[in-house]
Design a protein around this motif. Structure first.
Motif, PDB file in Angstrom:
ATOM      1  N   GLY A  12      11.950  59.776  63.190  1.00 20.58           N
ATOM      2  CA  GLY A  12      12.184  58.659  62.300  1.00 20.58           C
ATOM      3  C   GLY A  12      13.425  59.039  61.069  1.00 20.58           C
ATOM      4  O   GLY A  12      13.615  60.317  61.015  1.00 20.58           O
ATOM      5  N   GLY A  13      13.883  58.199  60.840  1.00 18.30           N
ATOM      6  CA  GLY A  13      15.227  58.240  59.829  1.00 18.30           C
ATOM      7  C   GLY A  13      16.302  59.066  60.172  1.00 18.30           C
ATOM      8  O   GLY A  13      16.954  59.601  59.240  1.00 18.30           O
ATOM      9  N   VAL A  14      16.817  59.071  61.597  1.00 16.33           N
ATOM     10  CA  VAL A  14      17.805  60.025  61.863  1.00 16.33           C
ATOM     11  C   VAL A  14      19.151  59.139  62.023  1.00 16.33           C
ATOM     12  O   VAL A  14      20.286  59.818  62.218  1.00 16.33           O
ATOM     13  CB  VAL A  14      17.444  60.593  63.383  1.00 16.33           C
ATOM     14  N   GLY A  15      18.847  57.854  61.965  1.00 14.84           N
ATOM     15  CA  GLY A  15      20.103  57.178  61.582  1.00 14.84           C
ATOM     16  C   GLY A  15      20.324  55.966  62.811  1.00 14.84           C
ATOM     17  O   GLY A  15      21.502  55.451  62.997  1.00 14.84           O
ATOM     18  N   LYS A  16      19.249  55.767  63.579  1.00 15.90           N
ATOM     19  CA  LYS A  16      19.314  54.648  64.656  1.00 15.90           C
ATOM     20  C   LYS A  16      19.850  53.442  64.175  1.00 15.90           C
ATOM     21  O   LYS A  16      20.462  52.682  64.868  1.00 15.90           O
ATOM     22  CB  LYS A  16      17.830  54.357  65.130  1.00 15.90           C
ATOM     23  N   SER A  17      19.175  52.893  62.987  1.00 15.26           N
ATOM     24  CA  SER A  17      19.700  51.579  62.626  1.00 15.26           C
ATOM     25  C   SER A  17      20.886  51.588  62.187  1.00 15.26           C
ATOM     26  O   SER A  17      21.791  50.594  62.458  1.00 15.26           O
ATOM     27  CB  SER A  17      18.763  50.884  61.548  1.00 15.26           C
ATOM     28  N   THR A  18      21.394  52.504  61.364  1.00  9.21           N
ATOM     29  CA  THR A  18      22.741  52.594  61.006  1.00  9.21           C
ATOM     30  C   THR A  18      23.952  52.477  62.085  1.00  9.21           C
ATOM     31  O   THR A  18      24.942  51.859  61.959  1.00  9.21           O
ATOM     32  CB  THR A  18      23.107  54.023  60.252  1.00  9.21           C
ATOM     33  N   ILE A  19      23.612  53.395  63.025  1.00  8.36           N
ATOM     34  CA  ILE A  19      24.379  53.443  64.353  1.00  8.36           C
ATOM     35  C   ILE A  19      24.482  52.218  65.061  1.00  8.36           C
ATOM     36  O   ILE A  19      25.201  51.688  65.514  1.00  8.36           O
ATOM     37  CB  ILE A  19      23.979  54.618  65.109  1.00  8.36           C
ATOM     38  N   THR A  20      23.121  51.392  65.303  1.00  2.00           N
ATOM     39  CA  THR A  20      23.060  50.137  65.976  1.00  2.00           C
ATOM     40  C   THR A  20      23.697  49.193  65.216  1.00  2.00           C
ATOM     41  O   THR A  20      24.840  48.517  65.878  1.00  2.00           O
ATOM     42  CB  THR A  20      21.652  49.875  66.029  1.00  2.00           C
TER      43      THR A  20
END
Ligand SMILES: Nc1ncnc2c1ncn2[C@@H]1O[C@H](COP(=O)(O)OP(=O)(O)OP(=O)(O)O)[C@@H](O)[C@H]1O
Ligand SMILES: [Mg+2]
Length: 257
Positions: A12-20
């Motif tokens: 978790g918290g590795v940047g999935k949502s930021t990158i999406t």
């Protein structure tokens, strides 16, 4: 032809949502009909990252349970109207969404959008398996550390077990000086370790948090992460964009630095 992608990581918290969010905005700015689907039930974040959190009336669970039509749950991103968000619900849990429900929703989204980008929750449980079933492709996000890489290996195994193609890799929060001095894995080393193609890397950058605090995506913030995500989006669309090198900048007669 429409493409459906899942963005996953394991850790978790590795940047999935930021990158999406950044990828979705960039595709939409090219007038490519794109929908970002938040599948992180109970812990949604794409709405805030896109600054759409005050416009949500219905969500993916309402659509899944046929409490509203899909078109009423989609929220248009005014700055780039080719982008819509299908938000996750604020309450509930991943168990509220079944694979069949998700498949039905994605089938409808494919008719309206060229790119369906599904942001998945942390972990590798039902919350990830559910959207994964509807995806044709996967984008794996890792940070350059052993824990994230080990979790990513498990994410790749999960994709294989579900007969999905090998994912494209984005290495996030890279500190170029540390890579140059050998204190951090290079993005290519991470890709070689995982044996997956490298789409690109994003540097550690305070601009990401600055943008987030303004409820904007990093694509609205002039910073190195924005430039990196632009290159990633171009490669995502099949364009040739070379990876920048990691040499330490040398001073030459005091002119360059
Ligand atoms: N390149 C970066 N530089 C600096 N901070 C970053 C970078 N990428 C992401 N962050 C920060 O890391 C935090 C987590 O990012 P994000 O929410 O996108 O991760 P996530 O993988 O979606 O998390 P979760 O697994 O909880 O859904 C955020 O505070 C974000 O601002
Ligand atoms: Mg997230």
């Amino acid at each position: 032809m429409s493409q459906t992608w899942i963005v996953l990581s394991g850790k978790g918290g590795v940047g999935k949502s930021t990158i999406t969010a950044a990828l979705a905005v960039t595709l939409a700015r090219r007038q490519l009909p794109t929908v970002a689907v938040d599948t992180d039930i109970g812990l949604r974040s794409l709405d805030m990252l896109l600054g759409l959190h005050n416009q949500i009336v219905y969500d993916v669970i309402d659509v899944a349970h046929k409490d509203c039509k899909l078109k009423y749950a989609l929220v248009r991103y005014a700055q780039a109207p080719s982008l819509s968000l299908l938000p996750a619900s604020q309450l509930g849990s991943s168990g509220d969404l079944t694979e069949e429900m998700m498949e039905r929703i994605v089938r409808k989204l494919r008719k309206r959008f060229s790119y369906v980008l599904m942001d998945s929750p942390a972990g590798l449980e039902h919350g990830v398996v559910c959207p994964l079933q509807s995806a044709d492709h996967a984008l794996l996000v890792v940070t350059p550390d052993d824990v994230s890489i080990r979790d990513a290996e498990r994410a790749i195994a999960l994709l294989e077990a579900n007969h999905k193609p090998r994912p494209m890799l984005v290495v996030n929060r890279v500190v170029p000086e540390m890579v140059a001095s050998g204190e951090m894995y290079s993005p290519q080393t991470v890709a070689n370790t995982l044996d997956v193609p490298l789409l690109g890397f994003v540097p550690e950058d305070r601009g990401v948090l600055r943008a987030q605090n303004r409820h904007q995506t990093v694509m609205d913030e002039a910073c190195p992460a924005q430039q990196a995500l632009l290159r990633i989006s171009q490669r995502f669309l099949g364009e040739y964009v070379p990876m920048p090198p990691f040499q330490r900048k040398r001073r030459f007669f005091g002119l360059f630095g």
